[in-house]
Scaffold this motif. Sequence first.
Motif, PDB file in Angstrom:
ATOM      1  N   ALA A  10       0.961  -1.247   0.138  1.00  0.00           N
ATOM      2  CA  ALA A  10      -0.092   0.120   0.020  1.00  0.00           C
ATOM      3  C   ALA A  10       0.901   1.146   0.020  1.00  0.00           C
ATOM      4  O   ALA A  10       0.513   2.331  -0.871  1.00  0.00           O
ATOM      5  CB  ALA A  10      -0.926   0.106   1.073  1.00  0.00           C
ATOM      6  N   ALA A  11       2.019   1.142   0.720  1.00  0.00           N
ATOM      7  CA  ALA A  11       2.816   2.269   0.738  1.00  0.00           C
ATOM      8  C   ALA A  11       3.374   2.581  -0.401  1.00  0.00           C
ATOM      9  O   ALA A  11       3.672   3.746  -0.860  1.00  0.00           O
ATOM     10  CB  ALA A  11       3.795   2.300   1.919  1.00  0.00           C
ATOM     11  N   ILE A  12       3.950   1.699  -1.142  1.00  0.00           N
ATOM     12  CA  ILE A  12       4.734   1.681  -2.478  1.00  0.00           C
ATOM     13  C   ILE A  12       3.656   2.315  -3.377  1.00  0.00           C
ATOM     14  O   ILE A  12       3.982   3.064  -4.203  1.00  0.00           O
ATOM     15  CB  ILE A  12       5.113   0.586  -2.852  1.00  0.00           C
ATOM     16  N   ALA A  13       2.373   1.645  -3.511  1.00  0.00           N
ATOM     17  CA  ALA A  13       1.541   2.061  -4.300  1.00  0.00           C
ATOM     18  C   ALA A  13       1.242   3.714  -4.353  1.00  0.00           C
ATOM     19  O   ALA A  13       1.202   4.518  -5.204  1.00  0.00           O
ATOM     20  CB  ALA A  13       0.096   1.415  -4.304  1.00  0.00           C
ATOM     21  N   LYS A  14       1.230   4.247  -2.984  1.00  0.00           N
ATOM     22  CA  LYS A  14       0.891   5.704  -2.623  1.00  0.00           C
ATOM     23  C   LYS A  14       2.173   6.421  -2.881  1.00  0.00           C
ATOM     24  O   LYS A  14       2.202   7.371  -3.819  1.00  0.00           O
ATOM     25  CB  LYS A  14       0.755   6.071  -1.321  1.00  0.00           C
ATOM     26  N   GLN A  15       3.654   5.859  -2.959  1.00  0.00           N
ATOM     27  CA  GLN A  15       4.730   6.312  -3.234  1.00  0.00           C
ATOM     28  C   GLN A  15       5.011   6.453  -4.748  1.00  0.00           C
ATOM     29  O   GLN A  15       5.400   7.507  -5.286  1.00  0.00           O
ATOM     30  CB  GLN A  15       5.937   5.657  -2.777  1.00  0.00           C
ATOM     31  N   THR A  35      12.604   2.860 -10.372  1.00  0.00           N
ATOM     32  CA  THR A  35      13.151   3.976 -10.091  1.00  0.00           C
ATOM     33  C   THR A  35      12.657   4.613  -8.917  1.00  0.00           C
ATOM     34  O   THR A  35      13.218   4.782  -7.628  1.00  0.00           O
ATOM     35  CB  THR A  35      13.822   5.006 -11.000  1.00  0.00           C
ATOM     36  N   ALA A  36      11.752   5.184  -9.017  1.00  0.00           N
ATOM     37  CA  ALA A  36      10.721   5.874  -7.990  1.00  0.00           C
ATOM     38  C   ALA A  36      10.492   4.894  -6.600  1.00  0.00           C
ATOM     39  O   ALA A  36      10.332   5.368  -5.638  1.00  0.00           O
ATOM     40  CB  ALA A  36       9.267   6.187  -8.460  1.00  0.00           C
ATOM     41  N   SER A  37      10.284   3.771  -6.886  1.00  0.00           N
ATOM     42  CA  SER A  37       9.857   2.840  -5.834  1.00  0.00           C
ATOM     43  C   SER A  37      11.285   2.051  -5.037  1.00  0.00           C
ATOM     44  O   SER A  37      10.999   1.760  -3.814  1.00  0.00           O
ATOM     45  CB  SER A  37       9.185   1.488  -6.200  1.00  0.00           C
TER      46      SER A  37
END
Length: 119
Positions: A10-15, A35-37
Amino acid sequence: MARQRNFDKAAIAKQLMPVFITRGYEGASVSELVTASGLLRGSLYAAYGSKLGIFVAGLQQLPTLDALTEQELDFLIVALLEVAPNNPVVKNFLQDYLVDTDTEQLAVKIGLQILAKAK
């Protein structure tokens, strides 16, 4: 034996929402999402299955309309304008998400958000 996932999906999806906001769904590459994750490509695919899976996981993190942050509202706008018209999964998700929404309030909120971004 598969390795155990040691990140919060969930946190990665928001990130990853900002990637979709700035690039659009079609413009967001998997390389940019990697890259962003900070995760490996294989880890993203194992967790979400596809770019669409990542996007839908982001939608699933949205709070109620009245509690949306500016970033979450921008993400919702991308979903409504770019993805839902071409994707029944996202369209159905958004129909369920917005079922009890005051459509006038939603239209005003989206309109103001779009105008705020206009130069």
